[in-house]
Structure formats: structure tokens, C-alpha cells
Design an enzyme around this catalytic site. Structure first.
Site, PDB file in Angstrom:
ATOM      1  N   MET A 144       0.728  10.881   6.515  1.00 23.64           N
ATOM      2  CA  MET A 144       0.421   9.893   5.474  1.00 23.64           C
ATOM      3  C   MET A 144       0.411   8.486   6.069  1.00 23.64           C
ATOM      4  O   MET A 144       1.269   8.145   6.890  1.00 23.64           O
ATOM      5  CB  MET A 144       1.437   9.975   4.351  1.00 23.64           C
ATOM      6  CG  MET A 144       1.234  11.218   3.531  1.00 23.64           C
ATOM      7  SD  MET A 144       2.053  11.107   1.948  1.00 23.64           S
ATOM      8  CE  MET A 144       1.809  12.772   1.381  1.00 23.64           C
ATOM      9  N   SER A 145      -0.559   7.707   5.641  1.00 25.49           N
ATOM     10  CA  SER A 145      -0.704   6.341   6.139  1.00 25.49           C
ATOM     11  C   SER A 145      -1.484   5.529   5.125  1.00 25.49           C
ATOM     12  O   SER A 145      -2.416   6.052   4.484  1.00 25.49           O
ATOM     13  CB  SER A 145      -1.467   6.354   7.470  1.00 25.49           C
ATOM     14  OG  SER A 145      -1.919   5.058   7.788  1.00 25.49           O
ATOM     15  N   HIS A 178       6.286   6.123   2.268  1.00 28.16           N
ATOM     16  CA  HIS A 178       7.211   5.001   2.052  1.00 28.16           C
ATOM     17  C   HIS A 178       8.367   5.417   1.133  1.00 28.16           C
ATOM     18  O   HIS A 178       9.508   5.025   1.331  1.00 28.16           O
ATOM     19  CB  HIS A 178       6.494   3.819   1.392  1.00 28.16           C
ATOM     20  CG  HIS A 178       5.462   3.166   2.239  1.00 28.16           C
ATOM     21  ND1 HIS A 178       4.119   3.195   1.919  1.00 28.16           N
ATOM     22  CD2 HIS A 178       5.555   2.451   3.380  1.00 28.16           C
ATOM     23  CE1 HIS A 178       3.435   2.535   2.827  1.00 28.16           C
ATOM     24  NE2 HIS A 178       4.276   2.069   3.731  1.00 28.16           N
ATOM     25  N   ARG A 202      -3.595   3.494   5.827  1.00 28.65           N
ATOM     26  CA  ARG A 202      -4.964   3.346   6.336  1.00 28.65           C
ATOM     27  C   ARG A 202      -5.823   4.592   6.086  1.00 28.65           C
ATOM     28  O   ARG A 202      -7.030   4.539   6.308  1.00 28.65           O
ATOM     29  CB  ARG A 202      -4.934   2.987   7.819  1.00 28.65           C
ATOM     30  CG  ARG A 202      -4.405   1.567   8.052  1.00 28.65           C
ATOM     31  CD  ARG A 202      -4.435   1.172   9.502  1.00 28.65           C
ATOM     32  NE  ARG A 202      -4.286  -0.263   9.670  1.00 28.65           N
ATOM     33  CZ  ARG A 202      -3.183  -0.851  10.146  1.00 28.65           C
ATOM     34  NH1 ARG A 202      -2.138  -0.138  10.490  1.00 28.65           N
ATOM     35  NH2 ARG A 202      -3.134  -2.169  10.282  1.00 28.65           N
ATOM     36  N   ALA A 246       0.860  -1.198   0.000  1.00 34.71           N
ATOM     37  CA  ALA A 246       0.000   0.000   0.000  1.00 34.71           C
ATOM     38  C   ALA A 246       0.890   1.240   0.000  1.00 34.71           C
ATOM     39  O   ALA A 246       0.719   2.172   0.800  1.00 34.71           O
ATOM     40  CB  ALA A 246      -0.962  -0.005   1.185  1.00 34.71           C
ATOM     41  N   GLU A 282       8.825   7.765  11.425  1.00 34.96           N
ATOM     42  CA  GLU A 282       8.546   8.201  12.799  1.00 34.96           C
ATOM     43  C   GLU A 282       7.053   8.307  13.090  1.00 34.96           C
ATOM     44  O   GLU A 282       6.673   8.522  14.234  1.00 34.96           O
ATOM     45  CB  GLU A 282       9.225   9.552  13.071  1.00 34.96           C
ATOM     46  CG  GLU A 282      10.728   9.421  13.231  1.00 34.96           C
ATOM     47  CD  GLU A 282      11.399  10.714  13.644  1.00 34.96           C
ATOM     48  OE1 GLU A 282      10.760  11.785  13.521  1.00 34.96           O
ATOM     49  OE2 GLU A 282      12.567  10.655  14.061  1.00 34.96           O
TER      50      GLU A 282
END
Ligand code: PAF
Length: 291
Positions: A195-196, A48, A198, A43, A159
Site C-alpha cells: 500500500m502506498s 497509515h 502513490r 493521503a 517498513e
């Protein structure tokens, strides 16, 4: 073993077996190359890719791993719904300069008879620990395996998952794994939302509300600099504010020591504010340094 190293129609190289990974890393080592590892669950998003950049800045070769690790999900969590799009993820990682993408299967990571759990005490006792029983054991176990499989010079973690970062540092230190664990800054959307992967679970209304978590934590940090001995009441007010704003529940808003994650009643320097709250099916976490 057939199909362990796969070169796709683009220039990316996917490796699926530990043997294939070790052959490639050994060849790099013979050429005197340094190696950086970026573990992911896929994802892939810009956050990333910033980890890949961090690894590239420090090492000659970069490996990213993609493995949705079942042991770090609780029974009622989103393992089955976790977004998976290997083609997209490999392309993004490759375009960012990743040299090899390690995509092991479940049986490669947890073969029949697998019986070892890496369990870290101390830094896991607060924050997400009590809300996600077993989660950090799953993270520590899979990351210990990845580090031992790749034996990188550095491994980079975001982090945003600050507690995870400290858990992994503890694992590397306690198990004498010779790797530098690097923490990379949180990458945020323009409105402050961390940002994630999910975030894609958020509805339009929830997405509009989500950046308030970062805003409230920033207010907590500012208030604590004004009243350093009032951490508890400032955090209590912040939890109430998040609920009033429309967050479904708030697991915590806490001020903790940067290195030990001990809960602080008074700020004396070197602390971060942490928050976890639910919006719909998404559980959002965020943190920032108080300074
Ligand atoms: O942060 C993640 O994506 C995961 O927890 C990690 C470190 C890849 C372990 O599965």
C-alpha cells in the site's frame, strides 16, 4: 495565538502550531501519559492506519502529523500533484484512534531564514539515495524537527520505506533524541501490492501489473535461499524480468544487509531484497526479508 488548536464538528483535534502541540503534550505528560507519534504526508490509507494501531498498542496517546514536506521531493517529482484532502485524512486518523492531528503550515516548519539540514551518510549511499538526491536530507530534517517538537516515547514508520526507517533510526541515535523508532510491517493489497499513497497514480493497466514487483522480489528471495552466492545474477535477471513484464524502468533490485544496507554479493543471513521500478508516473518501491 488564535486558531492553534481546532476542535472540529467531530471529535478530532487538529493542532497547527508547535506551541499548541507542546501545550497539549505537556498536559498529557503531567497526567503521566506516554505518547506515540505517526508522521505522515497525508493521503491516508490502511497502511497509515496500521501505524496508528501500532502506536496505540504502545502508548496512551497518539499524535499523527500531516505535512507534505517540500524538501524531500526532487525537482521533477510529484510535490505539486501530491494528493491532499485534510478533512478525509483527519477523519480517518481520528476514527483509528488518533488523539491529536498535527497539521503545521509550510511557514511553521520552514520559517523565513531556516538554514539547517540534517544529513545522514552510510545508509543513504545506496538504493534510493543516488536516484533521489536530497530526498533523505529532507526526510531526516523534517523528522528530526517533528521528533523534537513532539518528544514522543515512540515514533512509528512503515517498513515499506525501509531505507527511510534506518535513516530515521540513525538520526535519533546520532542526535540523542530519546525516542524508540518502531518499524511496522508492510500492509499489502490482496494481490501483494504494497500500500502506498502513490498507487493512486496508476492507470487500470498499470495497477494490474504493479503486484508483479512484489512477486519478482519474492522469487528473488526464494532463489537466493537456494543459491546464496548468486545474489548479483539473480538480481540482474529480476531487473530484466520486470522490464520484460512492462515496467518502464527499474532503478534497482538489490540484496542488502538488514542493518547497514550494504550491498551483498552473497547471502549469509539477515538480509532483505529491495526493488524500485517505474510504472507510468508512479515510482514503486518494495522490499522483503530473506528468510
Ligand atoms: O513516509 C512519509 O510519509 C514521509 O517521508 C515522512 C516520514 C512523513 C516525512 O515527511
Amino acid at each position: 495565538m488564535p486558531n492553534t488548536v481546532e476542535t472540529t464538528s467531530m471529535s478530532e483535534t487538529i493542532v497547527r502550531s508547535v506551541e499548541g502541540l507542546r501545550v497539549t503534550v505537556a498536559a498529557w505528560r503531567r497526567d503521566g501519559k506516554t505518547v506515540g507519534l505517526v508522521p505522515t504526508m497525508g493521503a491516508i490509507h490502511v497502511g497509515h492506519l496500521s501505524l496508528v494501531s501500532e502506536a496505540k498498542a504502545r502508548c496512551d496517546k497518539v499524535i499523527a502529523s500531516i505535512f507534505v514536506n517540500p524538501t524531500q521531493f526532487g525537482e521533477n517529482e510529484d510535490f505539486d500533484a501530491y494528493p491532499a484532502d485534510e478533512v478525509h485524512d483527519v477523519r480517518e486518523l481520528s476514527d483509528a484512534g488518533t488523539d491529536l492531528v498535527f497539521c503545521p503550515g509550510r511557514d511553521d516548519v520552514y520559517p523565513e531564514g531556516f538554514s539547517t539540514i540534517v544529513s545522514v551518510t552510510g545508509v543513504t549511499s545506496g538504493l534510493c539515495g543516488p536516484f533521489r538526491p536530497g530526498h533523505f536530507d529532507g526526510v531526516a530534517t523534517v523528522v528530526a524537527k517533528l521528533l523534537l517538537q513532539c518528544l514522543p516515547n515512540v515514533a512509528v514508520f512503515g517498513e515499506k520505506d525501509y531505507q527511510q526507517l534506518l535513516v530515521i533510526r540513525q538520526v535519533a541515535r546520532d542526535l540523542n533524541i530519546p525516542v524508540d523508532i518502531i518499524g511496522a510491517p508492510i500492509i499489502r493489497e490482496a494481490d501483494g501490492l504494497a500500500m502506498s499513497s502513490r498507487n493512486r497514480y496508476l492507470s487500470v493497466d498499470e495497477r494490474a501489473l504493479a503486484p508483479q514487483l512484489n512477486r519478482v522480489l519474492a522469487d528473488v528471495a526464494a532463489a537466493i535461499l537456494t543459491k546464496p552466492s548468486d545474489c548479483q545474477s539473480i538480481c540482474r535477471n529480476a531487473r530484466e524480468e520486470l522490464l520484460e513484464l512492462g515496467f518502464m524502468s527499474v532503478d534497482y533490485v538489490s540484496v542488502c544487509d538488514t542493518d547497514t544496507l550494504d550491498l551483498l554479493k552473497s547471502y549469509t543471513g539477515s538480509a532483505r531484497v529491495f526493488g524500485a521500478a517505474r510504472l507510468g508516473t508512479a515510482r514503486l518501491i518494495d522490499n522483503l526479508a530473506i528468510a
